[in-house]
Design a protein around this motif. Structure first.
Motif, short mmCIF file in Angstrom:
data_model
loop_
_atom_site.label_atom_id
_atom_site.label_comp_id
_atom_site.label_asym_id
_atom_site.label_seq_id
_atom_site.Cartn_x
_atom_site.Cartn_y
_atom_site.Cartn_z
N ILE A 120 0.85 -1.18 0.00
CA ILE A 120 0.00 0.00 0.00
C ILE A 120 0.89 1.23 0.00
O ILE A 120 1.70 1.43 0.91
CB ILE A 120 -0.95 0.00 1.21
N VAL B 284 -1.83 -1.23 -4.00
CA VAL B 284 -2.66 -0.03 -3.94
C VAL B 284 -1.76 1.18 -4.21
O VAL B 284 -0.78 1.40 -3.51
CB VAL B 284 -3.34 0.11 -2.57
N SER C 277 -4.62 6.62 -2.87
CA SER C 277 -5.89 5.92 -3.14
C SER C 277 -6.77 5.86 -1.90
O SER C 277 -6.30 5.96 -0.76
CB SER C 277 -5.61 4.50 -3.63
N CYS D 261 -2.48 6.83 1.44
CA CYS D 261 -3.72 6.11 1.15
C CYS D 261 -4.60 6.06 2.40
O CYS D 261 -4.12 6.26 3.52
CB CYS D 261 -3.42 4.67 0.70
#
Length: 424
Positions: free
Chosen positions: A345, A379, A383, A349
């Motif tokens: 990730i 990811v 996001s 995010c």
């Protein structure tokens, strides 16, 4: 004109397309690694630890964050009046407006910069590998063998050799043949993309091949020098070296940092890795949390459970969340009761409450199976994943997603969700 024995030219302009959405907004050398570092920190730290105080960093793709990170080179003691670190983007010249079109072409376009220091030797480096290496020892080998060019090599498994330029040497280590990514390799001595050139040899070959489209060291410069009788030797490197060019290798290299006895040790006093660090408080580990075998960055707040993971700086993991075998980069927030298994990730995010990442059986990615594989959830930066959604393996998400983007609250394994306009 100033005289330097050896200067370094660090190629850091690559997009790193095999890292998928991780490099959609920044150059590969600027991608986070090991919680607090960027990939480019490793070759820069190698330079200053090796006594090299003049480094040109060649940037091109999405350079802003990389330039901000490097600054004037203070973290690496490369803020010098003479030498130091210089960022070298492509620039408009009177006769053309040419982007860098190959590794050697990028170096050719900066002949003026190198000429200013009139070095005896030029060290060519790539900005996207994880390793510690004393370039001074490589230079001593170069001098001792009276080579015109020295190529750092490392032995790789034979089944992986076709991914690299490979060399065939005699008993003295002199290179007899060089093959760039051969389909059927005859050697497992792989080029690391690290070269020392005698300055005059480099200058002459760059000028003579300046009209070669996409001029590249492995494909053009090295074969040209070999054909013209220049002595090229191999410098065998036996330490840790990782090409983190794929999501799988990037994930693996991070996970190796938290092995009980890590093959690559970030904590050695005699060979420090330097980076630009923000002023952040220490991390906070709440009494509701549980942390095992993980790296936790400064300023992070952990209220949930973290196992076998790399957590960057300024990350918030809410109560009830469970993170396993994952990389979570700076300033990302993980909501309450969220379950994350084997995910990467990126920075900034937000994963909302009760989300599940890494569910279902593994299925090949439908859009880019060569990128999104290894059972990972990836990811991209900035996001947003809404609450109560379940996401499968070999998936990629990028952008501000809404519940309507998830059919029946799910993104099946092998699916890709990229919001329109996010990659422009």
């Amino acid at each position: 004109m100033i005289k330097k024995e050896m200067i370094a030219m660090l190629l850091a302009g690559g997009q790193g397309s095999r890292l998928g959405v991780l490099t959609s907004r920044l150059a590969k050398p600027a991608v986070a690694f090991g919680g607090k570092y960027k990939i480019i920190d490793f070759p820069l730290s190698n330079c200053i630890n090796s006594g090299i105080d003049t480094v040109g960093v060649l940037t091109q793709y999405r350079p802003l964050r990389l330039n901000q990170h490097i600054g004037i080179g203070i973290p690496w003691d490369l803020d010098r009046n003479i030498g130091g670190v210089t960022v070298l983007p492509p620039y408009e010249k009177t006769e053309n407006k040419e982007w860098y079109s190959g590794t050697a072409n990028a170096i050719y376009q900066n002949l003026e910069y190198m000429e200013y220091y009139h070095p005896d030797y030029v060290l060519i480096l790539s900005g996207d590998h994880i390793y510690k290496m004393d370039y001074e020892m490589m230079l001593e080998h170069h001098k001792a063998t009276k080579a015109a060019i020295t190529i750092a090599t490392i032995e790789v498994p034979m089944e992986e050799a076709s991914r690299f330029g490979v060399v065939i040497t005699d008993e003295q280590g002199t290179i007899q043949e060089f093959e760039e990514k051969p389909e059927h390799p005859r050697s497992n001595k792989a080029s690391m993309g690290i070269y020392i050139f005698n300055w005059e040899v480099l200058k002459e070959s760059l000028i003579n091949l300046s009209e070669q489209p996409g001029c590249d060291f492995g494909k053009h410069i090295i074969p040209y020098c070999h054909q013209n009788g220049k002595k090229i030797v191999a410098y065998e490197f036996r330490g840790y070296w990782k090409d983190v060019g794929t999501l799988a290798s990037y994930w693996e290299a991070n996970m190796e940092l938290i092995d009980t006895v890590p093959e690559f040790n970030l904590y050695e006093e005699f060979w420090k890795i330097y980076t630009k660090s923000e002023i952040l408080p220490g991390q906070y580990i709440a009494n509701t949390s549980k942390v095992e075998r993980s790296i936790i960055g400064e300023g992070s707040e952990i209220y949930g459970e973290v196992y076998n993971s790399i957590i960057g700086s300024g990350v918030i993991i809410e109560e009830g969340a469970v993170i396993k075998d994952s990389i979570i980069m700076n300033y990302t927030k993980i909501g309450k009761n969220t379950m994350i298994q084997k995910a990467i990730i990126a920075e900034n995010c937000e994963i909302s409450d009760n989300a599940v990442l890494g569910a279902f059986d593994e299925v090949e990615n439908h859009v880019a199976p060569h990128i999104y594989s290894f059972g990972l959830v990836t990811v991209g930066e900035g996001s947003y994943i809404p609450a109560n959604v379940t996401i499968g393996k070999n998936t990629a998400i990028f952008g501000i997603t809404t519940p309507n983007d998830y059919e029946n609250g799910q993104l099946a394994s092998g699916e890709t969700l990229i919001k329109a306009g996010e990659l422009s």
